[in-house]
Design an enzyme around this catalytic site. Structure first.
Site, PDB file in Angstrom:
ATOM      1  N   TYR A 255      -9.672   4.613 -12.990  1.00  0.00           N
ATOM      2  CA  TYR A 255      -9.566   5.281 -11.722  1.00  0.00           C
ATOM      3  C   TYR A 255      -9.370   7.047 -11.860  1.00  0.00           C
ATOM      4  O   TYR A 255      -9.087   7.728 -10.929  1.00  0.00           O
ATOM      5  CB  TYR A 255      -8.491   5.074 -11.006  1.00  0.00           C
ATOM      6  CG  TYR A 255      -8.110   3.437 -10.853  1.00  0.00           C
ATOM      7  CD1 TYR A 255      -9.195   2.709 -10.090  1.00  0.00           C
ATOM      8  CD2 TYR A 255      -6.911   2.899 -11.387  1.00  0.00           C
ATOM      9  CE1 TYR A 255      -8.866   1.381  -9.897  1.00  0.00           C
ATOM     10  CE2 TYR A 255      -6.633   1.619 -11.190  1.00  0.00           C
ATOM     11  CZ  TYR A 255      -7.657   0.886 -10.627  1.00  0.00           C
ATOM     12  OH  TYR A 255      -7.412  -0.650 -10.541  1.00  0.00           O
TER      13      TYR A 255
ATOM     14  N   GLY B 223       3.763  -3.433  -3.727  1.00  0.00           N
ATOM     15  CA  GLY B 223       3.921  -3.946  -5.182  1.00  0.00           C
ATOM     16  C   GLY B 223       4.116  -2.413  -5.720  1.00  0.00           C
ATOM     17  O   GLY B 223       5.179  -2.199  -6.309  1.00  0.00           O
ATOM     18  N   ARG B 224       3.261  -1.525  -5.920  1.00  0.00           N
ATOM     19  CA  ARG B 224       3.386  -0.262  -6.395  1.00  0.00           C
ATOM     20  C   ARG B 224       4.777   0.425  -5.935  1.00  0.00           C
ATOM     21  O   ARG B 224       5.346   1.133  -6.887  1.00  0.00           O
ATOM     22  CB  ARG B 224       2.060   0.537  -5.921  1.00  0.00           C
ATOM     23  CG  ARG B 224       2.285   2.074  -6.935  1.00  0.00           C
ATOM     24  CD  ARG B 224       1.196   2.872  -6.096  1.00  0.00           C
ATOM     25  NE  ARG B 224      -0.258   2.131  -6.009  1.00  0.00           N
ATOM     26  CZ  ARG B 224      -1.290   2.117  -6.491  1.00  0.00           C
ATOM     27  NH1 ARG B 224      -1.156   2.571  -7.901  1.00  0.00           N
ATOM     28  NH2 ARG B 224      -2.208   1.403  -6.180  1.00  0.00           N
TER      29      ARG B 224
ATOM     30  N   CYS C  36     -12.510   2.690 -29.179  1.00  0.00           N
ATOM     31  CA  CYS C  36     -13.879   3.242 -29.485  1.00  0.00           C
ATOM     32  C   CYS C  36     -14.671   3.321 -28.153  1.00  0.00           C
ATOM     33  O   CYS C  36     -15.683   2.824 -27.877  1.00  0.00           O
ATOM     34  CB  CYS C  36     -14.791   2.091 -30.482  1.00  0.00           C
ATOM     35  SG  CYS C  36     -14.787   0.792 -30.114  1.00  0.00           S
ATOM     36  N   GLU C  37     -14.176   4.104 -27.227  1.00  0.00           N
ATOM     37  CA  GLU C  37     -14.961   4.396 -25.921  1.00  0.00           C
ATOM     38  C   GLU C  37     -14.072   6.035 -25.740  1.00  0.00           C
ATOM     39  O   GLU C  37     -13.220   6.263 -25.861  1.00  0.00           O
ATOM     40  CB  GLU C  37     -14.351   3.595 -24.827  1.00  0.00           C
ATOM     41  CG  GLU C  37     -14.374   2.149 -25.027  1.00  0.00           C
ATOM     42  CD  GLU C  37     -15.177   1.467 -24.187  1.00  0.00           C
ATOM     43  OE1 GLU C  37     -15.774   2.178 -23.166  1.00  0.00           O
ATOM     44  OE2 GLU C  37     -15.420   0.296 -24.098  1.00  0.00           O
TER      45      GLU C  37
ATOM     46  N   ARG D  45      -5.173   2.768 -16.163  1.00  0.00           N
ATOM     47  CA  ARG D  45      -5.530   3.391 -15.055  1.00  0.00           C
ATOM     48  C   ARG D  45      -6.161   4.860 -15.126  1.00  0.00           C
ATOM     49  O   ARG D  45      -7.081   5.007 -14.298  1.00  0.00           O
ATOM     50  CB  ARG D  45      -4.119   3.615 -14.270  1.00  0.00           C
ATOM     51  CG  ARG D  45      -3.496   2.218 -13.813  1.00  0.00           C
ATOM     52  CD  ARG D  45      -2.331   2.504 -12.984  1.00  0.00           C
ATOM     53  NE  ARG D  45      -2.938   2.651 -11.429  1.00  0.00           N
ATOM     54  CZ  ARG D  45      -2.909   4.068 -10.954  1.00  0.00           C
ATOM     55  NH1 ARG D  45      -2.203   5.001 -11.470  1.00  0.00           N
ATOM     56  NH2 ARG D  45      -3.491   4.212  -9.502  1.00  0.00           N
TER      57      ARG D  45
ATOM     58  N   GLY E  10       0.663  -1.312   0.052  1.00  0.00           N
ATOM     59  CA  GLY E  10      -0.201  -0.076   0.185  1.00  0.00           C
ATOM     60  C   GLY E  10       0.647   1.321   0.001  1.00  0.00           C
ATOM     61  O   GLY E  10       0.103   2.216  -0.198  1.00  0.00           O
TER      62      GLY E  10
HETATM   63  N1  LLP Z   1      -1.299  -7.095  -0.387  1.00  0.00           N
HETATM   64  C1  LLP Z   1      -2.704  -7.226  -0.712  1.00  0.00           C
HETATM   65  C2  LLP Z   1      -3.481  -8.051   0.070  1.00  0.00           C
HETATM   66  C3  LLP Z   1      -3.203  -6.409  -1.582  1.00  0.00           C
HETATM   67  O1  LLP Z   1      -4.685  -6.360  -2.168  1.00  0.00           O
HETATM   68  C4  LLP Z   1      -2.543  -5.416  -2.659  1.00  0.00           C
HETATM   69  C5  LLP Z   1      -2.994  -4.448  -3.608  1.00  0.00           C
HETATM   70  C6  LLP Z   1      -1.110  -5.245  -2.266  1.00  0.00           C
HETATM   71  C7  LLP Z   1      -0.477  -6.038  -1.050  1.00  0.00           C
HETATM   72  C8  LLP Z   1      -0.105  -4.481  -3.219  1.00  0.00           C
HETATM   73  O2  LLP Z   1      -0.569  -3.078  -3.130  1.00  0.00           O
HETATM   74  P1  LLP Z   1       0.405  -1.884  -3.405  1.00  0.00           P
HETATM   75  O3  LLP Z   1       1.899  -2.069  -2.475  1.00  0.00           O
HETATM   76  O4  LLP Z   1       0.806  -2.187  -4.834  1.00  0.00           O
HETATM   77  O5  LLP Z   1      -0.323  -0.598  -3.269  1.00  0.00           O
HETATM   78  N2  LLP Z   1      -4.980  -1.610  -9.679  1.00  0.00           N
HETATM   79  C9  LLP Z   1      -5.057  -0.851  -8.690  1.00  0.00           C
HETATM   80  C10 LLP Z   1      -4.279  -1.198  -7.437  1.00  0.00           C
HETATM   81  C11 LLP Z   1      -4.952  -2.492  -6.857  1.00  0.00           C
HETATM   82  C12 LLP Z   1      -4.242  -2.769  -5.519  1.00  0.00           C
HETATM   83  C13 LLP Z   1      -4.886  -4.117  -5.139  1.00  0.00           C
HETATM   84  N3  LLP Z   1      -4.225  -4.762  -3.974  1.00  0.00           N
HETATM   85  C14 LLP Z   1      -4.287   0.364  -9.219  1.00  0.00           C
HETATM   86  O6  LLP Z   1      -3.867   0.596 -10.197  1.00  0.00           O
HETATM   87  O7  LLP Z   1      -4.184   1.565  -8.482  1.00  0.00           O
END
Ligand code: LLP
Length: 399
Positions: free
Chosen positions: A301, A260-261, A326-327, A297, A224
């Site tokens: 969003y 992740g991000r 086409c959107e 994205r 997160g």
């Molecule tokens: N752990 C769990 C249980 C999660 O659900 C997620 C992300 C992560 C870790 C990793 O989160 P991060 O560190 O990447 O924030 N598609 C969306 C983001 C969806 C995130 C879903 N869960 C976007 O493009 O912003």
């Protein structure tokens, strides 16, 4: 980074990843937690290219997976099984079975019903399932509602009372071994206080469980951590670590993180070429060869991504940067001041290393872009551009 040369060599649309940035981010986070045992489990949903996972595995990362497919990717890329966790709110029987066969570190459980299912499956295999329970601490993370997960109104995890009951039950079972606890309150977090509050609530539960002889070894704080897309004020890794550590006094746990991000977003660029410019009334459109199917994205969003237009023209005006799909939702940016362009000029979309390629589709029968890694200062193709043949391969024989 020489976007022009890369575009010439690999064509557009194209994803490019700076692996050195990935390392930097990983090391910053690891360093912040050095006072404690910690395990970073890269959330491979953010960017699951095998070369990217392998890069993190080489840095000693584990993997947070949300499908058995991701578990297999992680193993294939060299992540040791004892560093792989399997999360997700709806795991199928076959996925649970395979995860148990593969003997990964633990399964993150998201409901009472799922725990029962895991127990039954483990029993049928005469195995003990190592589990971690995802607690929903009912904290508002103050992020986009689509990526907010830590409130009771969200589908994720279980409340404290249910979690407590589940730990007591699992302790009684011959087929469950509760070794971890987990929370993840949302994504792109820029405020520390909600994380600290959640951590405090969950740590208090760990203390309570200790008193009844349930020994939690892995304290999984989820992912997160937010990144810079625009002018966000970010949480610094050191402060993040201090906030979490301050809730853990007296507890001997390994801190697990699932970023992740944070690890991959800002190392990625999406390069697309200008096809045409057009004017509809007083509205200027720059039409590029990339589209919402490649990077969704902005459409999904309304997310902001910094846009860099590589043009020789110095004349600037407001435009919408749009794709050919086409959107009307197919846009990368609206009302941005950009130079006038000509056919073939490049538009580089920043912060595309997370939730970019992985969320792409073949909508409009558009082959997905190639992916290139800049590894030790050299560009390397890490996924071929899809072809029309790839797209129809699974249908052709049924015609
Ligand atoms: N752990 C769990 C249980 C999660 O659900 C997620 C992300 C992560 C870790 C990793 O989160 P991060 O560190 O990447 O924030 N598609 C969306 C983001 C969806 C995130 C879903 N869960 C976007 O493009 O912003």
């Amino acid at each position: 980074m020489d976007f022009k040369q890369l575009a010439q060599k690999y064509q557009t649309p194209l994803y490019v990843y700076d692996f050195a940035h990935f390392s930097e981010q990983f090391n910053k986070l690891k360093e912040a937690f050095k006072a404690r045992k910690s395990l970073i489990c890269y959330a491979i949903k953010a960017n699951s290219n095998l070369s990217v996972i392998k890069h993190f595995a080489n840095l000693q990362s584990g993997a947070d997976c949300v499908s058995i497919g991701e578990v297999k990717r992680a193993l294939l890329a060299g992540v040791p099984k004892y560093k792989i966790i399997f999360s997700g709110v709806g795991k199928r029987d076959d996925e649970i079975k395979e995860a148990l066969e593969l003997d990964i570190l633990m399964i993150n459980v998201e409901s009472q019903a799922e725990m029962q299912r895991i127990e039954e499956i483990a029993k049928s295999m005469n195995k003990e399932a190592r589990i971690s329970i995802r607690v929903n601490p009912n904290i508002d993370p103050k992020t986009h509602p689509y990526i907010s997960t830590g409130l009771h109104e969200n589908k994720f995890g279980v409340d404290i009372d249910t979690a407590t009951r589940m730990y007591l039950q699992s302790k009684q079972s011959d087929y469950l071994n509760p070794i971890g606890i987990h929370f993840h309150i949302g994504s792109q977090l820029t405020e520390l206080e909600p994380i600290k509050e959640a951590s405090q609530i969950v740590a208090d539960l760990v203390r309570k469980l200790q008193k009844v002889d349930i020994d939690i070894k892995f304290f999984d704080v989820g992912g997160g951590l937010g990144v810079q897309y625009d002018d966000e004020v970010l949480i610094q890794p050191y402060d993040y670590a201090q906030a979490i550590l301050s809730t853990l006094s007296g507890l001997d746990v390994t801190i697990v993180m699932e970023p992740g991000r944070y690890l991959s977003a800002n190392g990625g660029y999406f390069i697309t070429s200008v096809l045409y410019e057009k004017q509809n009334g007083d509205r200027r459109f720059v039409i590029v060869d990339g589209a919402m199917n490649d990077l969704i994205r902005p459409s999904l969003y309304n997310a902001y991504h910094k846009i860099e237009v590589l043009s020789d023209n110095t004349q600037v005006s407001k435009a919408n940067i749009v794709g050919p799909v086409c959107e009307s939702g197919d846009f990368f940016a609206k009302d941005v001041e950009v130079p006038l362009t000509k056919h073939g000029d490049l538009v580089v979309i920043h912060s595309a290393g997370a939730y970019g390629f992985v969320m792409s589709s073949n909508y409009n029968t558009r082959p997905r872009p190639a992916e290139v890694g800049i590894i030790n200062n050299q560009d390397k193709l890490i996924r071929k551009r899809e072809t029309f043949e790839d797209l129809i391969a699974l249908e052709k024989e049924y015609m």
